[in-house]
Design a protein around this motif. Structure first.
Motif, PDB file in Angstrom:
ATOM      1  N   LEU A 272       0.878  -1.165   0.000  1.00 14.33           N
ATOM      2  CA  LEU A 272       0.000   0.000   0.000  1.00 14.33           C
ATOM      3  C   LEU A 272       0.919   1.220   0.000  1.00 14.33           C
ATOM      4  CD1 LEU A 272      -2.671   1.511   0.238  1.00 14.33           C
ATOM      5  CD2 LEU A 272      -2.587   1.150   2.718  1.00 14.33           C
ATOM      6  N   VAL A 273       0.984   1.900  -1.141  1.00 13.51           N
ATOM      7  CA  VAL A 273       1.933   2.999  -1.327  1.00 13.51           C
ATOM      8  C   VAL A 273       1.144   4.309  -1.350  1.00 13.51           C
ATOM      9  CG1 VAL A 273       3.761   3.943  -2.776  1.00 13.51           C
ATOM     10  CG2 VAL A 273       3.425   1.468  -2.656  1.00 13.51           C
ATOM     11  N   LEU A 274       1.396   5.163  -0.355  1.00  9.56           N
ATOM     12  CA  LEU A 274       0.687   6.440  -0.220  1.00  9.56           C
ATOM     13  C   LEU A 274       1.659   7.609  -0.276  1.00  9.56           C
ATOM     14  CD1 LEU A 274      -1.569   5.249   2.721  1.00  9.56           C
ATOM     15  CD2 LEU A 274      -2.349   5.700   0.403  1.00  9.56           C
ATOM     16  N   ARG A 275       2.823   7.388  -0.807  1.00  8.74           N
ATOM     17  CA  ARG A 275       3.887   8.397  -0.803  1.00  8.74           C
ATOM     18  C   ARG A 275       3.438   9.685  -1.491  1.00  8.74           C
ATOM     19  NH1 ARG A 275       9.665   8.919  -0.705  1.00  8.74           N
ATOM     20  NH2 ARG A 275       9.646   6.994   0.490  1.00  8.74           N
ATOM     21  N   ASP A 276       3.640  10.799  -0.777  1.00  6.11           N
ATOM     22  CA  ASP A 276       3.405  12.152  -1.294  1.00  6.11           C
ATOM     23  C   ASP A 276       1.953  12.406  -1.689  1.00  6.11           C
ATOM     24  OD1 ASP A 276       6.108  12.776  -0.974  1.00  6.11           O
ATOM     25  OD2 ASP A 276       6.626  12.045  -2.969  1.00  6.11           O
ATOM     26  N   SER A 277       1.022  11.615  -1.166  1.00  6.99           N
ATOM     27  CA  SER A 277      -0.395  11.851  -1.449  1.00  6.99           C
ATOM     28  C   SER A 277      -0.941  12.911  -0.501  1.00  6.99           C
ATOM     29  CB  SER A 277      -1.191  10.557  -1.312  1.00  6.99           C
ATOM     30  OG  SER A 277      -0.829   9.637  -2.311  1.00  6.99           O
ATOM     31  N   ARG A 278      -2.010  13.577  -0.953  1.00  5.55           N
ATOM     32  CA  ARG A 278      -2.670  14.593  -0.129  1.00  5.55           C
ATOM     33  C   ARG A 278      -4.137  14.223  -0.014  1.00  5.55           C
ATOM     34  NH1 ARG A 278       0.029  19.102   1.259  1.00  5.55           N
ATOM     35  NH2 ARG A 278       2.111  19.350   0.388  1.00  5.55           N
ATOM     36  N   ILE A 279      -4.532  13.888   1.203  1.00  5.97           N
ATOM     37  CA  ILE A 279      -5.855  13.347   1.471  1.00  5.97           C
ATOM     38  C   ILE A 279      -6.552  14.251   2.489  1.00  5.97           C
ATOM     39  CG2 ILE A 279      -7.139  11.292   2.134  1.00  5.97           C
ATOM     40  CD1 ILE A 279      -5.237  10.856  -0.221  1.00  5.97           C
ATOM     41  N   GLY A 280      -7.834  14.504   2.274  1.00  5.90           N
ATOM     42  CA  GLY A 280      -8.590  15.235   3.280  1.00  5.90           C
ATOM     43  C   GLY A 280      -8.887  14.359   4.482  1.00  5.90           C
ATOM     44  N   SER A 281      -9.606  13.268   4.258  1.00  3.15           N
ATOM     45  CA  SER A 281      -9.958  12.329   5.329  1.00  3.15           C
ATOM     46  C   SER A 281      -9.475  10.936   4.933  1.00  3.15           C
ATOM     47  CB  SER A 281     -11.476  12.325   5.532  1.00  3.15           C
ATOM     48  OG  SER A 281     -11.855  11.359   6.489  1.00  3.15           O
ATOM     49  N   TYR A 282      -8.665  10.336   5.807  1.00  4.87           N
ATOM     50  CA  TYR A 282      -8.098   9.006   5.545  1.00  4.87           C
ATOM     51  C   TYR A 282      -8.746   8.010   6.497  1.00  4.87           C
ATOM     52  CZ  TYR A 282      -4.679   5.223   5.200  1.00  4.87           C
ATOM     53  OH  TYR A 282      -4.080   4.007   5.019  1.00  4.87           O
ATOM     54  N   VAL A 283      -9.340   6.948   5.947  1.00  2.00           N
ATOM     55  CA  VAL A 283     -10.022   5.932   6.753  1.00  2.00           C
ATOM     56  C   VAL A 283      -9.470   4.562   6.383  1.00  2.00           C
ATOM     57  CG1 VAL A 283     -12.241   4.874   7.325  1.00  2.00           C
ATOM     58  CG2 VAL A 283     -12.118   7.331   6.864  1.00  2.00           C
ATOM     59  N   ASP A 284      -9.114   3.756   7.386  1.00  2.42           N
ATOM     60  CA  ASP A 284      -8.634   2.403   7.115  1.00  2.42           C
ATOM     61  C   ASP A 284      -9.208   1.444   8.143  1.00  2.42           C
ATOM     62  OD1 ASP A 284      -7.223   2.873   9.432  1.00  2.42           O
ATOM     63  OD2 ASP A 284      -5.240   2.870   8.513  1.00  2.42           O
ATOM     64  N   SER A 285      -8.685   0.229   8.151  1.00  2.00           N
ATOM     65  CA  SER A 285      -9.127  -0.790   9.096  1.00  2.00           C
ATOM     66  C   SER A 285      -7.920  -1.598   9.549  1.00  2.00           C
ATOM     67  CB  SER A 285     -10.154  -1.719   8.442  1.00  2.00           C
ATOM     68  OG  SER A 285     -10.431  -2.826   9.279  1.00  2.00           O
ATOM     69  N   PRO A 286      -7.708  -1.765  10.856  1.00  6.53           N
ATOM     70  CA  PRO A 286      -6.559  -2.548  11.321  1.00  6.53           C
ATOM     71  C   PRO A 286      -6.533  -3.970  10.770  1.00  6.53           C
ATOM     72  CG  PRO A 286      -7.530  -1.328  13.143  1.00  6.53           C
ATOM     73  CD  PRO A 286      -8.463  -1.166  11.982  1.00  6.53           C
ATOM     74  N   SER A 287      -7.688  -4.546  10.518  1.00  6.85           N
ATOM     75  CA  SER A 287      -7.734  -5.922  10.009  1.00  6.85           C
ATOM     76  C   SER A 287      -7.253  -6.026   8.572  1.00  6.85           C
ATOM     77  CB  SER A 287      -9.160  -6.471  10.117  1.00  6.85           C
ATOM     78  OG  SER A 287     -10.049  -5.709   9.321  1.00  6.85           O
ATOM     79  N   SER A 288      -7.078  -4.895   7.894  1.00 10.72           N
ATOM     80  CA  SER A 288      -6.618  -4.940   6.504  1.00 10.72           C
ATOM     81  C   SER A 288      -5.316  -4.177   6.295  1.00 10.72           C
ATOM     82  CB  SER A 288      -7.707  -4.369   5.577  1.00 10.72           C
ATOM     83  OG  SER A 288      -7.910  -2.991   5.820  1.00 10.72           O
ATOM     84  N   TRP A 289      -4.592  -3.881   7.392  1.00 12.89           N
ATOM     85  CA  TRP A 289      -3.296  -3.232   7.231  1.00 12.89           C
ATOM     86  C   TRP A 289      -2.326  -4.167   6.506  1.00 12.89           C
ATOM     87  CZ3 TRP A 289      -2.660  -1.073  12.908  1.00 12.89           C
ATOM     88  CH2 TRP A 289      -3.496   0.045  13.057  1.00 12.89           C
ATOM     89  N   PRO A 290      -1.464  -3.629   5.654  1.00 18.47           N
ATOM     90  CA  PRO A 290      -0.510  -4.485   4.941  1.00 18.47           C
ATOM     91  C   PRO A 290       0.551  -5.062   5.874  1.00 18.47           C
ATOM     92  CG  PRO A 290      -0.055  -2.173   4.511  1.00 18.47           C
ATOM     93  CD  PRO A 290      -1.334  -2.210   5.286  1.00 18.47           C
ATOM     94  N   ALA A 291       1.288  -6.022   5.362  1.00 12.44           N
ATOM     95  CA  ALA A 291       2.346  -6.657   6.146  1.00 12.44           C
ATOM     96  C   ALA A 291       3.495  -5.678   6.377  1.00 12.44           C
ATOM     97  CB  ALA A 291       2.841  -7.902   5.416  1.00 12.44           C
ATOM     98  N   PRO A 292       4.320  -5.917   7.406  1.00 14.07           N
ATOM     99  CA  PRO A 292       5.483  -5.053   7.638  1.00 14.07           C
ATOM    100  C   PRO A 292       6.361  -4.962   6.386  1.00 14.07           C
ATOM    101  CG  PRO A 292       5.140  -6.501   9.512  1.00 14.07           C
ATOM    102  CD  PRO A 292       4.181  -6.954   8.447  1.00 14.07           C
ATOM    103  N   GLY A 293       6.793  -3.751   6.088  1.00 15.98           N
ATOM    104  CA  GLY A 293       7.594  -3.511   4.902  1.00 15.98           C
ATOM    105  C   GLY A 293       6.778  -3.290   3.646  1.00 15.98           C
ATOM    106  N   ARG A 294       5.453  -3.432   3.732  1.00 15.68           N
ATOM    107  CA  ARG A 294       4.582  -3.264   2.563  1.00 15.68           C
ATOM    108  C   ARG A 294       3.807  -1.941   2.615  1.00 15.68           C
ATOM    109  NH1 ARG A 294       3.527  -8.197  -0.052  1.00 15.68           N
ATOM    110  NH2 ARG A 294       5.398  -9.476   0.111  1.00 15.68           N
ATOM    111  N   LEU A 295       4.150  -1.064   3.553  1.00 15.59           N
ATOM    112  CA  LEU A 295       3.471   0.218   3.670  1.00 15.59           C
ATOM    113  C   LEU A 295       4.473   1.337   3.405  1.00 15.59           C
ATOM    114  CD1 LEU A 295       0.870   1.803   4.539  1.00 15.59           C
ATOM    115  CD2 LEU A 295       1.822   1.828   6.850  1.00 15.59           C
ATOM    116  N   ASP A 296       4.059   2.325   2.601  1.00 13.24           N
ATOM    117  CA  ASP A 296       4.896   3.496   2.325  1.00 13.24           C
ATOM    118  C   ASP A 296       4.031   4.742   2.528  1.00 13.24           C
ATOM    119  OD1 ASP A 296       6.568   5.476   1.458  1.00 13.24           O
ATOM    120  OD2 ASP A 296       6.931   4.636  -0.537  1.00 13.24           O
ATOM    121  N   VAL A 297       4.289   5.474   3.620  1.00 13.52           N
ATOM    122  CA  VAL A 297       3.515   6.680   3.929  1.00 13.52           C
ATOM    123  C   VAL A 297       4.395   7.923   3.970  1.00 13.52           C
ATOM    124  CG1 VAL A 297       1.701   5.447   5.174  1.00 13.52           C
ATOM    125  CG2 VAL A 297       3.724   6.224   6.417  1.00 13.52           C
TER     126      VAL A 297
END
Length: 474
Positions: A272-297
Motif C-alpha cells: 500500500l503505497v501512499l507516498r506524497d499523497s494529499r488526502i482530506g480524510s483518511y479511513v482504514d481498518s486494522p484488520s486490513s493493514w498491509p504486512a510489515p515492509g509493505r506500507l509506504d507513507v
C-alpha cells in the motif's frame, strides 16, 4: 433485419451506412450473426446505432468514427477497437463478451522502485498493444457502461484506453477481465464504478475524475491498482475490496482526493503505497493493514485520520512502523492530526516515538546520550518522569544520610541537620539551601554525595536538552 440471420460483415456495414443516409430515427439490429470484421472506421453516423444480442465472429472497428450513440448490449465479438472514436451520446457495452475469455493473460506486477522508493510503471506504447477492447484517445460525451461485461485475451491488458475522455461515468460493475484496465491520463466527468468487478490490474496513472473512484463492494484485483498522480474530486474507496495474489497492491503515489478509504476485505497481497499523497480524510481498518515492509507513507499528508474501529495511539504507531523506511515527517504528520483533533497527550506520545526512531540513526555516543534523555525525561514529552527521578534521588539521599549523617564543617555556620534539604541541595544544581556548605561527609558518605551531585547535573542537563529539543521541533 430478421432476428438470428447470418450476414456478412461487409453487407452489414453497407446496410448501416445506407440506413444512416436515409436519416432514420435509429438503427437497431437484434440477434444477428455476423461473419468477418465489421469495419465502420472513419464513418459518420448521425443516428443511434443498436446492435443488441448479436454475435460477431470477427472484430468491430470504430476507429476515427463519429457516432451519435452505440448500444452493443448482450453481444459477443472477437474484439472492439475504437481508437479516437467520437460518441456524442452513450457507449453501452453491457453484458458483452469481448475476446477469448478462456485464454490466460500475461501477469502484471510491480516493476520496481526508483530512487525515491516510488513504484515505477512505464508508459505503454499505444500502437504495440493488442487488447480485446481498445479506446485510445476516445471521446464519449455521455457515459461508458460495461456492467456485467467479460473481456479476455492473452495480452496483459484487457482494456486499453489511454487518454480517453468520458463526459459521464465509467460504469463497470461486475466486469470480469483476464488482463488489466489501462486508463492512463483518462478524464472522467463523473465517477469510475468498479464495484464487484474482477480484473487483472488497473493503471489509472494521471486519472482526472470529477466525482468518485469506487473499487469497492467485492472488487477483486490480481495485480496492482495504480492511481499515481490521480486527482479525484470526491472519494477514492476500496471498501470491502480484495487485492489478491500474485501482485495485488494499491499504488496511490501523489494521489489528490478529499477522502480515501482503504478498509480492504483482507490485507493486500502486495504494498500500500501512499507516498506524497494529499488526502482530506483518511479511513482504514486494522484488520486490513498491509504486512510489515509493505506500507509506504513517506510524504503522506492528511487532515483527518479515522478507522472502522477504535484505534488507540499505540496501535496507530504500530501501523506507522509497518513502513520500515519511515522518516520523521510521517510521525509529525500523525502528531499534527492528533493535535488538530484536540488529543494533546496522543500527539506527545507520537513525538516521543519519533525521537526514539531518530535515535537509531545516530552514532554510538549520540545514541547513549539520546537514551539517557529518554530514560530521564522522555525527550521533554514525559515531564513527569523527571519529577519521579528527582523524588527517587531525594528518597535515596534521605535514607542514606539519615543512617549516616555527616559532621559539621569546622568553623562554619551551624545549621539544623535536615537530610531532605541536604539531599535537595546536592541534587539540584541551582539550589542554594545552605546545607551543602554546612556539612562535610567523609569516606563512603562523600562518595554518595558526589554521586547524587553528578546524578543531579545529569538530570538537569537531560531536562534542558529535552525541553530545548521538544520546543525547537514543535
Amino acid at each position: 433485419m430478421e432476428r438470428g440471420r447470418d450476414i456478412e460483415a461487409s453487407r452489414l456495414a453497407a446496410f448501416v451506412l445506407s440506413e444512416a443516409a436515409r436519416e432514420r430515427r435509429r438503427i437497431r439490429i437484434e440477434g444477428a450473426h455476423c461473419t468477418g470484421t465489421l469495419d465502420l472506421r472513419q464513418t459518420n453516423l448521425g443516428i443511434p446505432l443498436e446492435l443488441v444480442n448479436c454475435v460477431f465472429e470477427g472484430e468491430i472497428l470504430f476507429d476515427g468514427a463519429v457516432l451519435e450513440s452505440v448500444d452493443l448490449t448482450g453481444s459477443t465479438a472477437a474484439g472492439l477497437r475504437a481508437d479516437r472514436v467520437r460518441v456524442h451520446g452513450d457507449l453501452l457495452l453491457n453484458a458483452m463478451r469481448i475476446g477469448d475469455a478462456g485464454s490466460p493473460a500475461a501477469p502484471i506486477g510491480d516493476p520496481g522502485f526508483d530512487g525515491d522508493r516510488s513504484v515505477v510503471s512505464r508508459r505503454v506504447p499505444n500502437e504495440s498493444v493488442v487488447a480485446p477492447l481498445r479506446l485510445t484517445a476516445a471521446r464519449i460525451d455521455g457515459g461508458l457502461s460495461m456492467e456485467g461485461t467479460t473481456l479476455g485475451g492473452p495480452g496483459p491488458w484487457a482494456m486499453f484506453a489511454p487518454l480517453i475522455a468520458i463526459g459521464g461515468s465509467l460504469g463497470a460493475s461486475r466486469l470480469e477481465t483476464s488482463g488489466g484496465l489501462y486508463l492512463r491520463d483518462a478524464r472522467v466527468g463523473q465517477s469510475v464504478l468498479l464495484d464487484h468487478a474482477v480484473v487483472g490490474a488497473v493503471d489509472a496513472t494521471g486519472l482526472s475524475c470529477a466525482l468518485g473512484f469506487y473499487a469497492d463492494w467485492g472488487f477483486t484485483c490480481r495485480g496492482p491498482v495504480r492511481l499515481r498522480g490521480a486527482a479525484v474530486g470526491s472519494v477514492v474507496t476500496f471498501h470491502d475490496a480484495t487485492l489478491s495474489g500474485p501482485a495485488g497492491a494499491a499504488v496511490l503515489t501523489r494521489l489528490r482526493t478529499p477522502r480515501l478509504r482503504v478498509d480492504f476485505r483482507t490485507p493486500p497481497a502486495g504494498a500500500l503505497v501512499l507516498r506524497d499523497s494529499r488526502i482530506g480524510s483518511y479511513v482504514d481498518s486494522p484488520s486490513s493493514w498491509p504486512a510489515p515492509g509493505r506500507l509506504d507513507v513517506e510524504g503522506l499528508v492528511y487532515e483527518r485520520l479515522g478507522s472502522t474501529e477504535p484505534v488507540g495511539v499505540k496501535r496507530r504507531l504500530a501501523w506507522l512502523a509497518k513502513d520500515t523506511a519511515l522518516g520523521a515527517s510521517s510521525f509529525e504528520q500523525l502528531a499534527t492530526s492528533y493535535q488538530r483533533a484536540g488529543h494533546e497527550r496522543a500527539a506527545r506520545m507520537v513525538r516521543h516515538a519519533r525521537e526514539r526512531r531518530l535515535r537509531r540513526e545516530e552514532r554510538l555516543p549520540g545514541r547513549i546520550w539520546s537514551w539517557l534523555q529518554d530514560v530521564l525525561f522522555g525527550y521533554g514529552y514525559v515531564p513527569g518522569r523527571a519529577l519521579l527521578w528527582l523524588v527517587l534521588l531525594v528518597g535515596f539521599g534521605l535514607a542514606w544520610f539519615t543512617a549516616h549523617p555527616p559532621g559539621p564543617v569546622s568553623g562554619g555556620v551551624r545549621r539544623p541537620w535536615d537530610p531532605v534539604l541536604y539531599s535537595l541541595d546536592l541534587i539540584v544544581p541551582i539550589a542554594n539551601l545552605g546545607q551543602r556548605t554546612a556539612w562535610e561527609p567523609t569516606g563512603i558518605d562523600k562518595a554518595v554525595a558526589v554521586l547524587l551531585m553528578l546524578a543531579g547535573w545529569l538530570l538537569a542537563t537531560a531536562v534542558i536538552a529535552g525541553a530545548h529539543r521538544a520546543l525547537s521541533r514543535n
